[in-house]
Design an enzyme around this catalytic site. Sequence first.
Site, mmCIF file in Angstrom:
data_model
loop_
_atom_site.group_PDB
_atom_site.id
_atom_site.type_symbol
_atom_site.label_atom_id
_atom_site.label_comp_id
_atom_site.label_asym_id
_atom_site.label_seq_id
_atom_site.Cartn_x
_atom_site.Cartn_y
_atom_site.Cartn_z
ATOM 1 N N TYR A 141 0.759 -1.350 0.055
ATOM 2 C CA TYR A 141 0.179 -0.081 -0.051
ATOM 3 C C TYR A 141 0.883 1.416 0.174
ATOM 4 O O TYR A 141 0.644 2.113 -0.933
ATOM 5 C CB TYR A 141 -0.901 -0.133 1.129
ATOM 6 C CG TYR A 141 -1.788 1.227 1.549
ATOM 7 C CD1 TYR A 141 -2.651 1.614 0.764
ATOM 8 C CD2 TYR A 141 -1.260 2.240 2.616
ATOM 9 C CE1 TYR A 141 -3.484 2.840 1.081
ATOM 10 C CE2 TYR A 141 -1.848 3.500 2.713
ATOM 11 C CZ TYR A 141 -3.091 3.825 2.130
ATOM 12 O OH TYR A 141 -3.583 4.901 2.104
ATOM 13 N N VAL A 182 -7.958 2.751 13.936
ATOM 14 C CA VAL A 182 -7.705 2.412 15.267
ATOM 15 C C VAL A 182 -8.684 2.912 16.276
ATOM 16 O O VAL A 182 -9.494 2.322 17.084
ATOM 17 C CB VAL A 182 -6.334 2.303 15.875
ATOM 18 C CG1 VAL A 182 -5.830 3.650 15.801
ATOM 19 C CG2 VAL A 182 -6.301 1.772 16.928
HETATM 20 N N1 NAD Z 1 -7.924 7.190 6.616
HETATM 21 C C1 NAD Z 1 -6.769 7.591 6.765
HETATM 22 O O1 NAD Z 1 -6.377 7.925 8.024
HETATM 23 C C2 NAD Z 1 -5.838 8.009 5.615
HETATM 24 C C3 NAD Z 1 -4.425 8.211 5.899
HETATM 25 C C4 NAD Z 1 -3.691 8.591 4.740
HETATM 26 C C5 NAD Z 1 -4.279 8.569 3.329
HETATM 27 N N2 NAD Z 1 -5.613 8.238 2.996
HETATM 28 C C6 NAD Z 1 -6.120 8.246 1.896
HETATM 29 O O2 NAD Z 1 -7.207 9.072 1.612
HETATM 30 C C7 NAD Z 1 -8.298 8.550 0.693
HETATM 31 C C8 NAD Z 1 -9.687 8.306 1.468
HETATM 32 O O3 NAD Z 1 -9.347 7.462 2.353
HETATM 33 P P1 NAD Z 1 -10.534 7.133 3.298
HETATM 34 O O4 NAD Z 1 -9.915 6.866 4.911
HETATM 35 O O5 NAD Z 1 -11.722 8.031 2.939
HETATM 36 O O6 NAD Z 1 -11.090 5.836 2.763
HETATM 37 P P2 NAD Z 1 -12.600 5.193 2.117
HETATM 38 O O7 NAD Z 1 -12.520 3.685 2.126
HETATM 39 O O8 NAD Z 1 -13.680 5.449 3.185
HETATM 40 O O9 NAD Z 1 -12.785 5.990 0.738
HETATM 41 C C9 NAD Z 1 -12.157 5.339 -0.199
HETATM 42 C C10 NAD Z 1 -13.487 5.550 -1.536
HETATM 43 O O10 NAD Z 1 -12.984 5.118 -2.449
HETATM 44 C C11 NAD Z 1 -13.906 4.037 -3.120
HETATM 45 N N3 NAD Z 1 -13.255 3.457 -4.146
HETATM 46 C C12 NAD Z 1 -12.206 2.350 -3.676
HETATM 47 N N4 NAD Z 1 -11.883 1.749 -4.818
HETATM 48 C C13 NAD Z 1 -12.423 2.450 -5.921
HETATM 49 C C14 NAD Z 1 -12.044 2.132 -7.217
HETATM 50 N N5 NAD Z 1 -11.490 1.505 -7.711
HETATM 51 N N6 NAD Z 1 -12.936 3.000 -8.150
HETATM 52 C C15 NAD Z 1 -13.766 4.193 -7.577
HETATM 53 N N7 NAD Z 1 -13.734 4.086 -6.220
HETATM 54 C C16 NAD Z 1 -13.175 3.267 -5.525
HETATM 55 C C17 NAD Z 1 -14.412 3.591 -1.964
HETATM 56 O O11 NAD Z 1 -15.780 2.832 -2.232
HETATM 57 C C18 NAD Z 1 -14.673 4.472 -0.825
HETATM 58 O O12 NAD Z 1 -15.921 5.346 -0.879
HETATM 59 C C19 NAD Z 1 -7.347 7.122 0.384
HETATM 60 O O13 NAD Z 1 -6.878 7.749 -0.963
HETATM 61 C C20 NAD Z 1 -6.579 6.914 1.454
HETATM 62 O O14 NAD Z 1 -5.480 6.043 1.041
HETATM 63 C C21 NAD Z 1 -6.501 8.021 4.171
#
Ligand code: NAD
Length: 310
Positions: A141, A182
């Site tokens: 990842y 978490v």
């Molecule tokens: N949550 C965190 O702490 C965190 C930290 C660092 C980076 N990020 C990044 O922030 C972004 C959002 O994360 P999040 O925590 O809201 O996750 P999340 O899973 O809630 O949101 C991701 C969304 O992308 C959609 N998705 C997944 N694969 C897809 C695809 N192939 N095509 C279209 N849609 C797709 C999912 O249905 C979901 O709604 C991501 O890129 C993640 O890597 C999150």
Amino acid sequence: MNILLTGGAGFIGSHIVDAYIADGHDVTVIDDLSKGKKSNLHPAARLIVMDVRDPGLEDVFTASRFDVVNHHAAQIDVRRSVTEPSVDASINILGTLGLLVRSRAHGVKKFIFASSGGAIYGECGDQGASEGDLLRPESPYGVGKASAELYVRLFGERLPYTILRYANVYGPRQNPRGEAGVITVFIDQMLTRQGTTIYGTGEQTRDFVHVADVVDANRAALRGGNNLTLNIGTRVETSVNALYKTLARLDGVSQKPKYAPARSGEIERSLLNPANALRHLGWHPTRYLEQGLKGTLEYFRQRKEALVPA
Ligand SMILES: NC(=O)c1ccc[n+]([C@@H]2O[C@H](COP(=O)([O-])OP(=O)(O)OC[C@H]3O[C@@H](n4cnc5c(N)ncnc54)[C@H](O)[C@@H]3O)[C@@H](O)[C@H]2O)c1
């Protein structure tokens, strides 16, 4: 502005959609709903249910002239990236590349990319990781996010960008599964009285940033931070044990957590130095952890059905 936001039905994306709409922007969301939910989505947003790798993406770009593409859709499960690295790379690297190619071809003026400071720096020191530090991702990842960043920068000559490297984001609508769940996992376990398990000694630290602060960074990135990579974190370390204690106190739980062996590949210290985000975006975190935890706990208390088993 006319904005395309991928992953807008998910945790972080849906909060950004709310803010962009409140600020008067037109928002189109692409989400395959693999993890996101329609119920997260603001009614004024236009939802296209589509995988970001779908060739139909071309038609979406042809039909609307987007000013900004904000890319949040991703496979965010670190453990899945270990068991299915090709799936992770396909969504997180090739999915990003496809969006970059179309954005450049269709005259998009700005590309905002959600990267992960927590997953790409590896072990962090007292000062917190800085953007110039050597990247040491410890999972597929993390490698995928670092690779996608390189593509974003490569396209940057003709497609201005801002890369936001988030710390561990928390807040309402977060799914207990995933990269930084978490807090939601603990809340889930406390509210459903399952008992909490901490992996390792619990002295490992994380940098928790509230989703509302992350939203502010995405607002600021519409106007500034061009061609920069910026940490979006607090530089405050909180151990998992301390997090548990605070949540237990807030929820009135007296039960002690159970301890299980540390998971392989988990880093000991994660904290991000956000000085450059302050300098270039005027951004700094403004929500204190305890206050943010209270609000998050309250949100999940009111919507126990929002919690799915981890
Ligand atoms: N949550 C965190 O702490 C965190 C930290 C660092 C980076 N990020 C990044 O922030 C972004 C959002 O994360 P999040 O925590 O809201 O996750 P999340 O899973 O809630 O949101 C991701 C969304 O992308 C959609 N998705 C997944 N694969 C897809 C695809 N192939 N095509 C279209 N849609 C797709 C999912 O249905 C979901 O709604 C991501 O890129 C993640 O890597 C999150």
